[in-house]
Design an enzyme around this catalytic site. Structure first.
Site, short mmCIF file in Angstrom:
data_model
loop_
_atom_site.label_atom_id
_atom_site.label_comp_id
_atom_site.label_asym_id
_atom_site.label_seq_id
_atom_site.Cartn_x
_atom_site.Cartn_y
_atom_site.Cartn_z
N GLY A 49 0.93 -0.99 -0.03
CA GLY A 49 -0.11 -0.01 0.19
C GLY A 49 0.94 1.20 -0.01
O GLY A 49 1.66 1.48 1.06
N THR A 50 0.61 1.95 -0.91
CA THR A 50 1.49 3.38 -1.14
C THR A 50 1.03 3.99 -2.37
O THR A 50 0.06 3.45 -3.13
CB THR A 50 2.91 2.89 -1.47
OG1 THR A 50 3.90 4.12 -1.35
CG2 THR A 50 3.29 2.27 -2.72
N THR A 51 1.51 5.28 -2.58
CA THR A 51 1.35 5.95 -3.62
C THR A 51 2.78 6.39 -4.13
O THR A 51 3.40 7.11 -3.56
CB THR A 51 0.56 7.32 -3.81
OG1 THR A 51 -0.49 6.76 -2.96
CG2 THR A 51 0.58 7.90 -5.00
#
Lengths: 265, 256
Positions: A49-51
């Site tokens: 989970g990340t951007t």
């Protein structure tokens, strides 16, 4: 030995999969068990989970990422670094499993350094991407999760490659990776032009990550911004994501509005 | 004394010689002459062609081989012994595979230095292994790198390699090299035709019967290897002979 080579004989216990990672011992599994299924059921729950985003323009390559490292519903680290330098002219944005990304980047650094010493010049970004994807594709099916964008400047100018741990390797102008990437893509696709100025590029990158951190639960913390120029990579800024998002909504008067208000008064 | 230390490759003599390697270098000196020239925009390889037997198909006797689109190699080998031409074939095969493997792993074509280093390392391995003998060939490797710079390298049976502006290997290599030292100038090399001519002139110094015993290949920047046909070589040879005659006439005029 000469006889060995003539007969094409190989020692039976050569551990091929640990070619790049020395002293890796395999998982001991019950016989007849499929490794991937086993890991999915019983394996450790790893951080995801990340951007992250990266895009290529006339004056180099921009890499930006958030700094939240989540582990299921829990924020493991609010200030992790997701953009990893490989060498002076190459950065990688990392997404997926943090541990896998960190390890494979160190292996990539080693490979590139060895090649640079042997051949007298650093390999191109295309070579680095090829090396990384072939190294990782040997571990296919073992639940490696590394989704990364390699950003660099080489003999052919600014270069950007997306590499995924199943061996995918793509060249492109814009990439965004992670759970927040749909939101980032929306902003990037609206504002991207190859001929942007550097300041416009910085604004675009910050804006894209800020929007993604706003809506995606697994992205947040701060926004790291890096720029790879001809002279090497540069750490441009780190801004808190909430502050950045709030600034986006402050209507800054455009030049025409200022002039009309002056004319009226 | 030498005979006690020259049977096995892996045995040094008391005065520091590896006799098998030196004997391999002797074998090379008996091979047909090859000349390599590095121009500013062109690289040239010229090899002496031994006369072909009546019933032999000429096209199968090739001394200049392409390793990749931008690199080619000529070798000096004793043509009488079939064994040693086979050595060259093995080395060329390995080099060709390495060129493609490099492209597969790293996306970029090999640099000329990389492939020369590979060939030299291969040769060196065979000077340090049990039960093998060194390759009895010296090679001239020419090509252009990605950055457009022309290169010429020479390897020998011991596994060393060096870069050259112009060089010769094989029979009478010394004579040819002396000719090149006298006549090679950097300015002349900026003209492609001059580079070709100097290669042919150098080879004509030692080749017995003129143009029909010369095999010539050139690579120009961003273009693939071009083998010259017998006609084209004849054209160059006639031009050279003309120039020689004119030079002689001028000399005699001056004397008179």
């Amino acid at each position: 030995m000469a006889l060995q080579d003539v007969c094409n004989w190989q020692a039976p216990d050569t551990q091929e999969s640990s070619l790049h990672l020395p002293q890796v011992s395999g998982w001991t599994l019950p016989r007849g068990c499929d490794p991937q299924a086993f890991l999915q059921i019983h394996g450790p729950k790893l951080a995801h989970g990340t951007t992250t985003l990266a895009f290529r323009f006339r004056h180099g390559v921009i890499a930006a990422a958030d700094t939240r490292s989540s582990c299921g519903n829990y924020v493991a680290c609010p200030a992790s670094q997701k953009v990893i330098p490989v060498h002076q002219h190459l950065l990688g944005t990392t997404s997926g499993t943090s541990a896998d990304c960190a390890t494979w980047y160190r292996v990539l650094q080693r490979e590139l350094r060895l090649r640079a010493l042997r051949e007298g010049q650093l390999p191109s970004v295309a070579s680095a991407a090829k090396l990384l994807s072939t190294m990782m594709s040997r571990y296919r099916g073992l639940d490696l999760c590394v989704a990364t964008a390699l950003c660099g400047w080489d003999r052919s100018g600014p270069a950007l490659f997306y590499v995924y741990s199943n061996g995918t390797r793509l060249q492109g102008d814009i990439f965004s990776v992670g759970s927040g990437s749909p939101y980032a893509y929306g902003v990037l696709d609206r504002g991207y032009r190859y001929d942007m100025t550097t300041q416009e590029a910085y604004t675009l990158a910050r804006r894209a990550v800020a929007h993604a951190t706003r809506r995606d639960a697994y992205s947040g913390g701060s926004v790291d911004l890096f720029h790879v120029r001809e002279s090497g990579w540069e750490y441009v800024s780190q801004d808190d994501a909430c502050v950045l998002y709030a600034e986006l909504w402050e209507p800054k008067p455009s030049k025409e509005e200022e002039e009309t208000s002056k004319a009226q008064s | 004394m030498a005979s006690r230390y020259d049977r096995a490759i892996t045995v040094f003599s008391p005065d520091g010689h590896l006799f098998q390697v030196e004997y391999a270098q002797e074998a090379v000196k008996k091979g047909s002459t090859a000349v390599g020239i590095r121009g500013t925009n062109i690289v040239v390889l010229a090899v002496e062609k031994k006369s072909v037997a009546k019933l032999q198909d000429e096209r199968t006797v090739r001394k200049i081989c392409a390793l990749d689109d931008h690199v080619c190699m000529a070798f000096a080998v004793v043509t009488v012994s079939i064994r040693l031409t086979a050595d060259a074939r093995v080395v060329i095969n390995r080099a060709r595979v390495e060129c493609q493997s490099h492209k597969l792993t790293v996306e970029d074509p090999v640099t000329v230095e990389y492939i020369t280093c590979f060939i030299a390392t291969l040769k060196q391995k065979y000077t340090q292994s049990n039960g093998r003998r060194p390759f009895g060939i010296s090679a001239l490797i020419v090509g252009f790198d990605d950055d457009g710079i022309p290169r010429l390298y020479q390897t020998d049976p011991s596994g060393t390699y060096h870069a050259w502006k112009a060089n010769a290997i094989g029979r009478s290599a010394k004579t040819v090299r002396e000719f090149l030292e006298k006549n090679y100038t950097e300015d002349a090399m900026s003209n492609d035709n001059e580079a070709i001519k100097i290669a042919i002139r150098a080879l004509l110094e030692v080749v017995q019967s003129g143009g029909k015993n010369i095999e010539l290949a050139v690579i120009r920047r961003n273009q693939p290897l071009k083998m010259f046909s017998a006609k084209e070589i004849e054209l160059q040879v006639t031009e050279i002979e003309k120039e020689k005659e004119e030079a002689e006439k001028k000399k005699s005029k001056k004397n008179v």
